[in-house]
Design a protein around this motif. Structure first.
Motif, PDB file in Angstrom:
ATOM      1  N   ARG A 245       6.633   0.828  -6.450  1.00  0.00           N
ATOM      2  CA  ARG A 245       5.335   1.077  -5.819  1.00  0.00           C
ATOM      3  C   ARG A 245       4.308   1.501  -6.868  1.00  0.00           C
TER       4      ARG A 245
ATOM      5  N   CYS B 264       0.979   0.613  -9.334  1.00  0.00           N
ATOM      6  CA  CYS B 264      -0.210  -0.198  -9.083  1.00  0.00           C
ATOM      7  C   CYS B 264      -0.547  -1.098 -10.263  1.00  0.00           C
TER       8      CYS B 264
ATOM      9  N   TYR C 275       0.382  -6.814  -1.407  1.00  0.00           N
ATOM     10  CA  TYR C 275       0.498  -5.723  -2.384  1.00  0.00           C
ATOM     11  C   TYR C 275      -0.393  -6.055  -3.575  1.00  0.00           C
TER      12      TYR C 275
END
Lengths: 336, 261
Positions: free
Chosen positions: A20, A22, A61
């Protein structure tokens, strides 16, 4: 990265999504200019095809990949030094704790992994973890890129199964030692940071973490450096000491002073310009550096010298004695 | 007679220890002030007519666009991250070396104190702070290359060009330096040619691998004529004579129902 950069880019995306994260920064060596251009092209192609950026691969995402490069400092391969270098400072390692997972790049939680691990993850996901774990012994599973260099007939890089016997690795892929297996003197199994092993250990050792650790060496980066009987082994290790002296960042005293001191002593050991007790002093010095530094470069500088003393002490003593003998003969004649 | 010889030996050892102590001191003093032939470059800046803070320096408009693109990869409040790429670009623009005014300009663009840029420029070994040749030849000298004869390569180069290490030839074309491990130990020995003849647009940093002293002299002569040297015979880091692994198509993965996970 020269010919297959997309494997790395895909791996970055997979690793980032799994954590997770970025964004990913690929830190590539400054000297790899052409490889960096290829990688930047690959990242651009991935962005253009919609695999990266906003809504990566249509999954919803957002993930960014940036390519950053260094400018010729080995120490920037250490994870916290890499983070410092990425932040635009000198690549001097940080103290751990805090670990990068808590406070990493720009103070944000980050993970630093190497290219080999990241690039193999898409293949593992496609073929299944059991397939990957089927290579190698227990706790030493998977494949590894072995770079066999030095005195072999055909140096090469090969991705092989872990726990392969060293002799088989060299004979099958690198054409065997120059002049036959019996011409072997010593091998450094894991790159410059691990101690060398002499021929009698190389005969039947397996290339994996546990076996090499039991032989008081290590797998390291699996850069197998083969030295045959024509090598001046003390000179080879002295050159490694010089490498560590050059690459030391200078932050902590044991490394900054110790690597220079080690190199100066090794230069004298090359010609035997020492006394026998100094070999023990050299050992003591490596023990003083090992474990007392901020990062592992101190250990890496100490270990090759320890390996040399452990296995090639007779050679070092021989040089000292021969030089001492040649110096005694001349004055003895004068006093008559 | 034996006592005499033993006495002579003892005297010789004492004399030898004293001799080697003094000599050792002198050697260590030499090592603390390394001569040019060490691979570490000088760390001092001395103002000179072509390198002082009063000379104005700026990126060309094309390079400024590149610089802005580089800076866009980092967070806006961490512009300092772009210091290595910008210094690299400045070095390419200036013909292979960084002047103090270039470093000050980079500091100004990134909003950093100049000392922080000087720190970075002195820390990393690829930044040249003194003039180099238009083709800067770097020989890797670390142990794996050394085992395969990088000393002979370097000696051949220095002898052929008639310079010392880190010295520029009189026509300004070549300079030879030593680098630490360049990461292609499998293709040892090798040199890198940093080409500063065409500015930042034409900058190349090519590895020339699997060399012999004869091949490296030929390479230098090809560069002198302005041509580009040929590609190596070996593809990548495969063994000479061709790949021995991955010779057939890989088996397809077993049927994995990924949607079932």
């Amino acid at each position: 990265m020269r010919h297959d950069p997309h494997k790395l880019v895909e791996g970055c995306l997979i690793a980032g999504v799994a954590m997770r994260a970025c964004a990913a920064y690929i830190y590539i060596r400054g000297e790899y200019v052409n490889e960096r251009k290829n990688l930047q092209r690959a990242v651009k192609e991935a962005y253009d095809a919609g695999y990266l950026g906003k809504n990566a691969c249509g999954s919803g995402y957002d993930f960014d990949v940036h390519v950053h490069f260094g400018a010729g400092a080995y120490i920037c391969g250490e994870e916290t030094a890499l983070l410092e270098s990425l932040e635009g400072k000198q690549g001097k390692p940080r103290l751990k704790p805090p670990f990068p997972a808590n406070a990493g790049l720009y103070g944000c939680p980050s993970t630093v992994t190497n290219v080999e691990t990241v690039a193999v993850s898409p293949t593992i996901l496609r073929r299944g973890p059991e397939w990957f774990a089927s290579f190698g012994r227990k706790n030493n599973s998977g494949t590894k890129l072995f770079c066999i260099s030095g005195h072999v007939n055909t140096p090469c890089t090969v991705e092989e199964e872990m726990s392969i016997p060293l002799k088989e690795l060299i004979e099958r892929h690198a054409g065997g030692v120059r002049g036959g297996w019996d011409n072997l003197l010593a091998i450094i199994p894991g790159g410059s940071s691990v101690p060398l092993i002499p021929k009698h250990i190389c005969d039947d050792i397996l290339m994996d973490f546990d076996a090499l650790k039991a032989a008081q060496t290590g797998l390291g980066t699996a850069a197998v450096i083969v030295m045959d009987k024509s090598t001046d082994v003390v000179d080879a290790i002295a050159r490694l000491s010089y490498f560590y002296k050059h690459e030391s960042c200078g932050q902590c005293t044991p490394c900054r002073e110790g690597t220079g001191w080690l190199w100066m002593m090794m230069e004298r050991m090359k010609t035997g310009k020492a006394v026998i007790e100094e070999i023990d002093m050299l050992w003591e010095l490596t023990k003083q550096i090992e474990g007392h530094t901020i990062c592992a470069l101190g250990d890496a500088a100490a270990w090759p010298v320890q390996g040399l003393i452990r296995h090639f002490r007779p050679e070092m003593e021989r040089r000292i004695r021969e030089r001492a003998a040649s110096e005694i003969e001349a004055p003895a004649e004068a006093t008559g | 007679m034996f006592a005499g010889r033993r006495l002579a030996q003892a005297l010789a050892i004492t004399r030898r220890s004293a001799y080697s102590f003094a000599q050792r001191q002198q050697e260590e003093r030499l090592l603390r002030n390394p001569p040019r032939w060490y691979s570490t470059a000088l760390n001092l800046h001395k103002d000179s007519p072509d390198n002082n803070p009063n000379i104005p320096w700026d990126f060309t408009p094309a390079n400024m666009t590149k610089a802005k693109e580089i800076m866009s990869h980092y967070p806006a409040n961490y512009k300092q991250s772009a210091v290595i790429p910008l210094l690299d670009l400045a070095q390419q623009q200036h013909g292979g070396w960084l002047t103090i005014s270039a470093m000050n300009k980079v500091a100004e663009i990134l909003g950093m104190a100049p000392i922080r840029v000087y720190e970075v420029a002195t820390f990393y070994s690829m930044f040249n702070r003194t003039k180099v040749g238009k083709y800067h030849l770097l020989v890797c000298g670390t142990t794996p290359c050394r085992l395969r004869g990088s000393c002979d390569i370097e000696e051949a180069l220095l002898k052929h060009l008639g310079v010392e290490r880190n010295e520029v030839t009189s026509d300004g074309l070549f300079s030879v330096g030593e680098m630490e491990c360049m990461g292609c130990c499998v293709n040892a020995p090798m040199i890198v040619v940093a080409d500063y003849t065409k500015g930042a647009e034409g900058y190349t940093y090519n590895y020339y691998e699997d060399l012999t002293p004869k091949k490296v002299i030929e390479l230098v002569e090809i560069l002198r004529r302005g041509e580009s040297p040929p590609n190596p015979d070996r593809f990548n880091c495969a063994p000479a004579g061709g790949q021995k692994t991955l010779l057939c198509e890989p088996k397809p993965p077993p049927c994995r129902d990924l949607d079932a996970c």
